[in-house]
Design a protein around this motif. Structure first.
Motif, short mmCIF file in Angstrom:
data_model
loop_
_atom_site.label_atom_id
_atom_site.label_comp_id
_atom_site.label_asym_id
_atom_site.label_seq_id
_atom_site.Cartn_x
_atom_site.Cartn_y
_atom_site.Cartn_z
N MET A 14 72.07 -26.24 40.41
CA MET A 14 70.90 -26.13 39.99
C MET A 14 70.01 -26.89 40.88
O MET A 14 70.26 -27.91 41.77
N THR A 15 68.67 -26.82 40.51
CA THR A 15 67.91 -27.70 41.41
C THR A 15 66.83 -28.62 40.31
O THR A 15 66.70 -28.19 39.16
N ASP A 16 66.05 -29.32 40.98
CA ASP A 16 65.11 -29.85 40.22
C ASP A 16 63.60 -29.49 40.78
O ASP A 16 63.68 -28.52 41.60
N ASN A 17 62.56 -30.19 40.07
CA ASN A 17 61.40 -29.67 40.44
C ASN A 17 60.86 -29.89 42.05
O ASN A 17 60.00 -29.56 42.32
N ASN A 18 61.66 -30.77 42.45
CA ASN A 18 61.40 -30.86 43.93
C ASN A 18 61.71 -30.07 44.94
O ASN A 18 61.46 -30.08 46.11
N ASP A 19 62.50 -28.82 44.45
CA ASP A 19 62.98 -27.85 45.01
C ASP A 19 61.89 -26.73 45.15
O ASP A 19 62.47 -25.80 45.60
N ILE A 20 60.95 -26.75 44.41
CA ILE A 20 60.13 -25.69 44.19
C ILE A 20 58.91 -26.18 44.84
O ILE A 20 58.42 -27.32 44.60
N GLU A 21 58.18 -25.26 45.43
CA GLU A 21 56.71 -25.80 45.98
C GLU A 21 55.64 -24.83 45.42
O GLU A 21 55.71 -23.51 45.45
N GLN A 22 54.54 -25.42 45.43
CA GLN A 22 53.30 -24.65 44.80
C GLN A 22 52.65 -23.80 46.17
O GLN A 22 52.49 -24.95 47.10
N SER A 23 52.42 -22.72 46.11
CA SER A 23 51.75 -22.26 47.27
C SER A 23 50.06 -22.39 47.08
O SER A 23 49.83 -22.99 46.07
N GLY A 24 49.45 -21.79 47.93
CA GLY A 24 47.99 -21.78 47.90
C GLY A 24 47.31 -21.23 46.52
O GLY A 24 46.44 -21.80 45.87
N TRP B 201 63.21 -8.75 31.45
CA TRP B 201 63.53 -9.86 32.07
C TRP B 201 62.39 -10.77 32.35
O TRP B 201 62.58 -12.19 32.32
N ALA B 202 61.07 -10.27 32.48
CA ALA B 202 59.86 -11.19 32.68
C ALA B 202 59.76 -12.05 31.49
O ALA B 202 59.27 -13.06 31.62
N ALA B 203 60.31 -11.65 30.37
CA ALA B 203 59.98 -12.16 29.03
C ALA B 203 61.38 -13.04 28.67
O ALA B 203 61.18 -13.68 27.73
N SER B 204 62.14 -13.32 29.62
CA SER B 204 63.59 -13.77 29.25
C SER B 204 63.49 -15.31 29.48
O SER B 204 62.59 -15.80 30.44
N GLU B 205 64.16 -16.10 29.12
CA GLU B 205 64.40 -17.50 29.30
C GLU B 205 64.65 -17.94 30.37
O GLU B 205 64.56 -18.77 31.30
N GLU B 206 65.60 -16.87 31.39
CA GLU B 206 66.40 -16.94 32.44
C GLU B 206 65.14 -16.83 33.47
O GLU B 206 65.16 -17.93 34.31
N TYR B 207 64.29 -15.97 33.35
CA TYR B 207 63.08 -15.88 34.30
C TYR B 207 62.36 -16.99 34.29
O TYR B 207 61.84 -17.80 35.23
N ARG B 208 61.96 -17.66 33.12
CA ARG B 208 61.25 -18.90 32.90
C ARG B 208 61.87 -20.04 33.72
O ARG B 208 61.17 -20.93 34.15
N ALA B 209 63.24 -20.14 33.51
CA ALA B 209 63.93 -21.30 33.95
C ALA B 209 63.75 -21.47 35.47
O ALA B 209 63.84 -22.30 35.85
N ILE B 210 63.99 -20.17 36.00
CA ILE B 210 63.82 -20.01 37.62
C ILE B 210 62.52 -20.44 37.87
O ILE B 210 62.53 -21.38 39.06
N LEU B 211 61.49 -19.93 37.32
CA LEU B 211 59.96 -20.59 37.67
C LEU B 211 59.78 -22.00 37.31
O LEU B 211 59.20 -22.57 38.21
N ALA B 212 60.65 -22.59 36.49
CA ALA B 212 60.57 -24.12 36.25
C ALA B 212 61.48 -25.00 37.49
O ALA B 212 61.50 -26.06 37.21
N GLY B 213 62.06 -24.20 38.17
CA GLY B 213 62.77 -24.82 39.19
C GLY B 213 64.64 -24.90 38.77
O GLY B 213 65.22 -25.65 39.50
N ASP B 214 64.86 -24.43 37.86
CA ASP B 214 66.19 -24.37 37.42
C ASP B 214 66.94 -23.31 37.82
O ASP B 214 67.03 -22.13 37.10
N TYR B 215 67.59 -23.27 38.97
CA TYR B 215 68.16 -22.01 39.53
C TYR B 215 69.32 -22.60 40.26
O TYR B 215 69.65 -23.76 40.99
#
Length: 354
Positions: free
Chosen positions: A1-11, A268-282
């Motif tokens: 798993m990752t934490d929020n430090n593993d995702i970066e905001q783009s421009g 899948w776009a409406a799933s919890e799995e997708y939202r978790a990845i966007l939040a850095g939980d992958y």
């Protein structure tokens, strides 16, 4: 798993997923097939040997001579998309992209040692920038997942099939293998769709690309709820004859139907799995242990099919589900018998069914 430090905001508002494992978003059935290959030592080398007739260098030279290679000075808009998608999924190398003249909208990734992407003028001319990001992200996802190895094997088998048609038994056996690979390939396309969505993070853009592939020209002429209702109508047939026709239709198809594919991705776009990845939980590649998780992957694939059959109103799916459970139970009893003879029991003294 990752934490929020593993995702970066783009421009923009899109995030980038550092070190993401393709297993974080792969379709369960696709994941099981790929995990099997990754877990067995030397499989990649064997498949490369089987694909020896396919000259990868020749394919690249053909692209260099007949298509336009995307770069800062050629198709700069597409160049930015390929760089963005590779960075979003954290590929070590940004794959080359070529634009080939062809009226049919298409895109594909080929190559084993140095894979590259080809998009046709038909799809470049048809889609807006955000939808093209989905398309290129889809192909980048194929590369990250290593789908090109099995895709190449499938190409070899399809060519071999034509040479053994006169051998009835051989042709039947080969057809069964090809059918299994085609089923995997269709699931791999669903994985690619998920990768494209992660690269764009725009479900509406992904939907536009599927609407176009299904026959849409102007979005104003398509009612989205009605469009997605078509997928439900297809999935909810109540006549077993229609179910058999569906199986016969898709047997030799490499891609799922566009309407069904759109509905799958929107769910899948409406799933919890997708939202978790966007939040850095992958799952990260550094933490990925394919060989130790092989049985978990196979179980996940089986669970996915079971849930799909259980939720389906398709009469043939119901029959297959019931037959599958009966066969599974019989197999469990058989292996349980072997286990008892070998002294393998659970803590309560009963059969070990794990």
């Amino acid at each position: 798993m990752t934490d929020n430090n593993d995702i970066e905001q783009s421009g923009t508002t899109r995030v980038r997923f550092r070190g993401i494992s393709p297993r974080a978003y792969e379709h369960p059935a696709d994941r099981a097939a790929m995990a099997t290959l990754r877990a067995v030592p030397g499989v990649a080398s064997v498949l490369k040997a089987v694909a020896g007739m396919w000259n990868e260098r020749a394919e690249r030279l053909f692209a260099l001579a007949s298509a336009i290679r995307v770069g800062e000075k050629q198709y700069p808009r597409l160049n930015q998309l390929r760089v963005d998608c590779a960075e979003t999924l954290d590929l070590d190398t940004v794959p080359d992209v070529f634009v080939a003249r062809h009226p049919v909208a298409n895109a594909y990734a080929i190559g084993i040692d140095k894979p590259f992407i080809v998009v046709t003028t038909g799809i470049v001319e048809a889609l807006d920038n955000d939808s093209m990001r989905v398309v290129i992200g889809h192909e980048v996802g194929h590369i990250l997942s290593g789908h090109n190895v099995l895709r190449t094997l499938l190409m070899r088998l399809l060519r071999l099939q034509s040479s053994v048609q006169w051998m009835a038994l051989g042709a039947l056996g080969l057809r069964a293998v090809i059918a299994a690979l085609m089923e995997w390939y269709r699931k791999a396309e669903l994985t690619g769709d998920r990768a494209g969505l992660l690269c764009s993070q725009d479900p509406a853009a992904a939907l536009r690309s599927h609407v176009y592939m299904a026959g849409g020209i102007e979005m104003s002429d398509v009612d989205i709820p009605e469009f997605l209702r078509q997928a439900r109508e297809y999935e909810e047939v109540d006549d077993v004859r229609d179910s058999i026709l569906k199986l016969m239709t898709v047997e030799n198809m490499s891609h799922p139907f566009a309407v069904v594919r759109a509905a799958q991705l929107q769910r899948w776009a409406a799933s919890e799995e997708y939202r978790a990845i966007l939040a850095g939980d992958y799952l990260r590649r550094d933490d990925d242990q394919p060989s130790s998780n092989l049985m978990d992957d196979v179980k996940a694939a089986g669970q996915s099919y079971k849930e799909s059959w259980s939720n389906s109103t398709d009469p043939l799916a119901k029959v297959l589900s019931e037959v599958g459970e009966a066969v599974s139970g019989a197999a469990g009893r058989m292996f349980g018998g072997f286990g008892r003879r070998g002294g393998a029991t659970d803590d309560s003294g009963g059969e070990n069914t794990n």
